[in-house]
Enzyme design. Structure first.
Site, PDB file in Angstrom:
ATOM      1  N   ILE A  12     -21.459  84.374  41.887  1.00 37.42           N
ATOM      2  CA  ILE A  12     -21.670  85.709  41.359  1.00 37.42           C
ATOM      3  C   ILE A  12     -22.382  86.722  42.147  1.00 37.42           C
ATOM      4  CG2 ILE A  12     -21.659  87.121  39.234  1.00 37.42           C
ATOM      5  CD1 ILE A  12     -21.281  84.614  37.538  1.00 37.42           C
ATOM      6  N   ILE A  59     -37.384  81.011  42.970  1.00 42.86           N
ATOM      7  CA  ILE A  59     -37.968  81.833  41.904  1.00 42.86           C
ATOM      8  C   ILE A  59     -38.877  81.419  41.110  1.00 42.86           C
ATOM      9  CG2 ILE A  59     -35.492  83.255  41.752  1.00 42.86           C
ATOM     10  CD1 ILE A  59     -35.169  81.757  39.194  1.00 42.86           C
ATOM     11  N   GLU A  82     -29.318  77.469  37.595  1.00 44.81           N
ATOM     12  CA  GLU A  82     -28.327  76.182  37.740  1.00 44.81           C
ATOM     13  C   GLU A  82     -27.447  76.396  36.555  1.00 44.81           C
ATOM     14  OE1 GLU A  82     -28.509  73.594  39.432  1.00 44.81           O
ATOM     15  OE2 GLU A  82     -30.291  73.998  40.740  1.00 44.81           O
ATOM     16  N   THR A 132     -25.179  84.053  29.915  1.00 45.29           N
ATOM     17  CA  THR A 132     -23.822  83.576  29.572  1.00 45.29           C
ATOM     18  C   THR A 132     -23.497  83.557  28.104  1.00 45.29           C
ATOM     19  OG1 THR A 132     -22.306  81.360  29.536  1.00 45.29           O
ATOM     20  CG2 THR A 132     -24.776  81.274  29.410  1.00 45.29           C
ATOM     21  N   ASP A 133     -22.268  83.507  27.826  1.00 47.47           N
ATOM     22  CA  ASP A 133     -21.675  83.520  26.507  1.00 47.47           C
ATOM     23  C   ASP A 133     -22.010  82.300  25.817  1.00 47.47           C
ATOM     24  OD1 ASP A 133     -19.533  81.832  27.872  1.00 47.47           O
ATOM     25  OD2 ASP A 133     -18.049  83.368  26.915  1.00 47.47           O
ATOM     26  N   GLU A 134     -22.426  81.087  26.773  1.00 49.81           N
ATOM     27  CA  GLU A 134     -22.588  79.664  26.192  1.00 49.81           C
ATOM     28  C   GLU A 134     -23.697  79.837  25.324  1.00 49.81           C
ATOM     29  OE1 GLU A 134     -21.646  76.256  28.504  1.00 49.81           O
ATOM     30  OE2 GLU A 134     -20.784  77.829  30.070  1.00 49.81           O
ATOM     31  N   TYR A 158     -27.658  73.027  29.536  1.00 50.16           N
ATOM     32  CA  TYR A 158     -27.442  74.505  30.253  1.00 50.16           C
ATOM     33  C   TYR A 158     -27.392  75.587  29.520  1.00 50.16           C
ATOM     34  CZ  TYR A 158     -24.726  78.233  32.302  1.00 50.16           C
ATOM     35  OH  TYR A 158     -24.628  79.410  32.716  1.00 50.16           O
ATOM     36  N   LYS A 162     -30.513  78.653  29.379  1.00 45.10           N
ATOM     37  CA  LYS A 162     -30.276  80.062  29.373  1.00 45.10           C
ATOM     38  C   LYS A 162     -30.394  80.751  28.125  1.00 45.10           C
ATOM     39  CE  LYS A 162     -28.462  81.986  32.246  1.00 45.10           C
ATOM     40  NZ  LYS A 162     -29.097  82.919  33.395  1.00 45.10           N
ATOM     41  N   ASN A 187     -16.411  83.139  30.996  1.00 47.03           N
ATOM     42  CA  ASN A 187     -16.168  82.273  32.210  1.00 47.03           C
ATOM     43  C   ASN A 187     -15.629  83.071  33.589  1.00 47.03           C
ATOM     44  OD1 ASN A 187     -16.709  79.891  30.600  1.00 47.03           O
ATOM     45  ND2 ASN A 187     -15.164  78.687  31.692  1.00 47.03           N
ATOM     46  N   LEU A 198     -13.657  74.344  37.444  1.00 41.47           N
ATOM     47  CA  LEU A 198     -12.511  73.944  36.957  1.00 41.47           C
ATOM     48  C   LEU A 198     -11.335  74.434  37.957  1.00 41.47           C
ATOM     49  CD1 LEU A 198     -10.500  72.643  34.860  1.00 41.47           C
ATOM     50  CD2 LEU A 198     -10.513  74.737  33.806  1.00 41.47           C
ATOM     51  N   PRO A 213      -8.303  65.968  36.508  1.00 42.45           N
ATOM     52  CA  PRO A 213      -9.030  65.409  35.165  1.00 42.45           C
ATOM     53  C   PRO A 213      -9.178  66.671  34.255  1.00 42.45           C
ATOM     54  CG  PRO A 213     -10.500  65.667  36.953  1.00 42.45           C
ATOM     55  CD  PRO A 213      -9.097  66.094  37.634  1.00 42.45           C
ATOM     56  N   ARG A 222     -11.163  79.400  26.559  1.00 42.86           N
ATOM     57  CA  ARG A 222     -12.162  79.823  27.113  1.00 42.86           C
ATOM     58  C   ARG A 222     -11.852  81.465  27.441  1.00 42.86           C
ATOM     59  NH1 ARG A 222     -14.574  76.304  25.466  1.00 42.86           N
ATOM     60  NH2 ARG A 222     -15.960  75.029  26.581  1.00 42.86           N
ATOM     61  N   ARG A 288     -16.496  65.323  27.134  1.00 45.97           N
ATOM     62  CA  ARG A 288     -17.931  65.024  27.600  1.00 45.97           C
ATOM     63  C   ARG A 288     -18.800  65.593  26.302  1.00 45.97           C
ATOM     64  NH1 ARG A 288     -18.231  70.881  30.899  1.00 45.97           N
ATOM     65  NH2 ARG A 288     -18.407  72.506  29.198  1.00 45.97           N
TER      66      ARG A 288
END
Length: 356
Positions: A12, A59, A82, A132-134, A158, A162, A187, A198, A213, A222, A288
Site C-alpha cells: 500500500i 521505525i 507487519e 485495518t478492519d481486523e 496481528y 494493530k 482487504n 491470497l 490451498p 471479506r 487456521r
C-alpha cells in the site's frame, strides 16, 4: 507540502507514493526498513523524481527522531507494519515490535517534533495512522457492518497489535494534543502485493499448476478494496479529514474466499489456459486458528463527509490485478529473493540520493 510515508516500499505504501508523485507536487520521504515484503522495484517508475527521497530506517529505531527533525514534514502517514495473519500466529514478536513499539516510537518522535513548530505550523501538521478492519473482530452470524464506533475485538496477534497501535495514536491525541487521523481499511488487493497474500498466491500457483490451498471451506467473507482506490482515499483523508477522527475505508465488495479463487480460476482459464480447468487445482486445508468468518466495512462516513467512493468493482479490479501479475513475473521473482533491493540500495548510496 512535505510528507513522510513510513513503509513506503510495501504494497500500500508504494501505491501511495506512486499516486503522490503522479498527482501532486509534494515532496515525499519514504522511510522503510526493507523487510521481506518490501520492494524498491515497486517504486522504479518514480525513483528519479526530484520530489522523491528514500532512507532505509526502522521505525523502532531512535534514528526516526533525527529523520523527522531533518526533513521537517507537514504530514506523516504511517503505513509501516507487519501484516500477515499467518505469520503473526507462527511468531507474534515481530508484530508486537513493529506495530506497537514502532508506532510508539513514531508518536514520540512526532510529539517532540510537533513541539518545535510555530503556532501556524502546528495548525497544518497531521499524523495519519493507517490501520485495518481486523481490529473490530468477527461479524459472523450478523448482517451488521463495521462502523467507526464499533468496539474493538481483535482475534489474531496481528489484529491485536494493530488495535494496540490505534489505541496509542488516540491516546497521544487526547493526552498530548498531537493532531492525528486514523483510517481502518478492508482487504486490499492490486498491483505489487507480496505473493504470499491470497490473490497473488492463487494467480502464481495456478500459473505453475500448483495446488490452490483454501482454508476450511473457503466461506470466509471479506470486503475487497482495490489498492488504487484506497490510496486516493488516504490522500483525501490526510488533506481534508478532521483531526481526531477515524474514517473507515471499504470497497463495497463482500466476496467469499472460495468465490475469489473460483473467479481467479475463470480468468486464468482465459488468460493462461492449460489442458484442464484451473478450478481442479483447488485444495481445502485445515482452517487456521481463530479465523474470523466475516469482515464488512460501512464506508458511509467517508462518502458523506469527504465525498469519496471506490471506483473499481471487484470484477474490474480483479481482472486488472490478474493481468498485472501475469505481465510482471520478474517483479514477483525479485521480491521473493530480495536481489533488487540490494542492487538499488547500492545505487542510492553511490549517487547519494538522501535527504535534501
Amino acid at each position: 507540502m512535505r510528507i513522510i510515508v513510513t513503509g513506503g516500499a510495501g504494497f500500500i505504501g508504494s501505491a501511495l507514493i506512486r499516486y503522490l508523485m503522479k498527482n501532486t507536487e509534494h515532496q515525499v520521504l519514504n522511510i522503510d526498513k526493507l523487510t521481506y515484503a518490501s520492494s524498491l522495484f515497486s517504486l522504479d517508475s518514480i525513483k528519479n523524481n526530484p520530489n522523491y527521497y528514500f532512507k532505509q530506517v526502522d521505525i523502532c529505531d531512535k534514528q526516526v527522531f533525527d529523520v523527522i527533525n531533518e526533513f521537517r514534514p507537514d504530514l506523516i502517514m504511517n503505513l509501516a507494519a507487519e501484516s500477515h495473519v499467518d505469520r503473526s500466529i507462527d511468531s507474534a514478536a515481530p508484530f508486537i515490535q513493529t506495530n506497537i513499539v514502532g508506532t510508539f516510537n513514531l508518536l514520540e518522535a512526532s510529539r517532540h517534533y510537533f513541539a518545535t513548530l510555530s503556532a501556524e505550523q502546528k495548525k497544518s501538521f497531521r499524523f495519519h495512522h493507517i490501520s485495518t478492519d481486523e481490529v473490530y473482530g468477527d461479524l459472523e452470524g450478523t448482517t451488521d457492518l463495521f462502523t467507526e464506533e464499533t468496539a474493538y475485538y481483535p482475534s489474531s496477534p496481528y489484529a491485536a497489535s494493530k488495535a494496540s497501535s490505534d489505541h496509542l495514536v488516540r491516546a497521544w491525541y487526547r493526552t498530548y494534543q498531537l493532531p492525528i487521523i486514523i483510517t481502518n481499511c478492508s482487504n486490499n488487493y492490486g498491483y505489487y502485493q507480496f505473493p504470499e497474500k491470497l490473490i497473488p498466491l492463487m494467480v502464481l500457483n495456478a500459473l505453475e499448476g500448483k495446488p490452490l490451498p483454501i482454508y476450511g471451506g473457503g466461506h470466509q467473507v471479506r470486503d475487497w478494496l482495490f489498492v488504487d482506490d484506497h490510496v486516493e482515499a488516504l490522500y483525501k483523508v490526510a488533506t481534508e479529514g478532521k483531526t481526531g477522527e477515524t474514517y473507515n475505508i471499504g470497497g463495497h465488495n463482500e466476496v467469499k474466499n472460495i468465490d475469489v479463487v473460483k473467479q481467479i480460476c475463470v480468468l486464468m482459464d482465459e488468460l493462461a489456459p492449460k489442458d484442464y480447468p484451473h478450478e481442479q487445482l483447488i485444495t481445502y486445508v485445515k482452517d487456521r486458528p481463530g479465523h474470523d468468518n466475516r469482515y464488512a466495512i460501512d464506508a458511509n462516513k467517508i462518502a458523506r463527509d469527504l465525498n469519496w467512493k471506490p471506483k473499481e468493482t471487484f470484477a474490474t479490479g480483479l481482472i486488472k490485478t490478474v493481468k498485472w501479475y501475469l505481465d510482471n513475473l520478474e517483479w514477483c521473482e525479485s521480491i521473493s529473493n530480495g536481489q533488487y533491493n540490494r542492487e538499488r540500495l547500492g545505487q542510492i548510496t553511490s549517487i547519494q540520493q538522501q535527504l535534501k
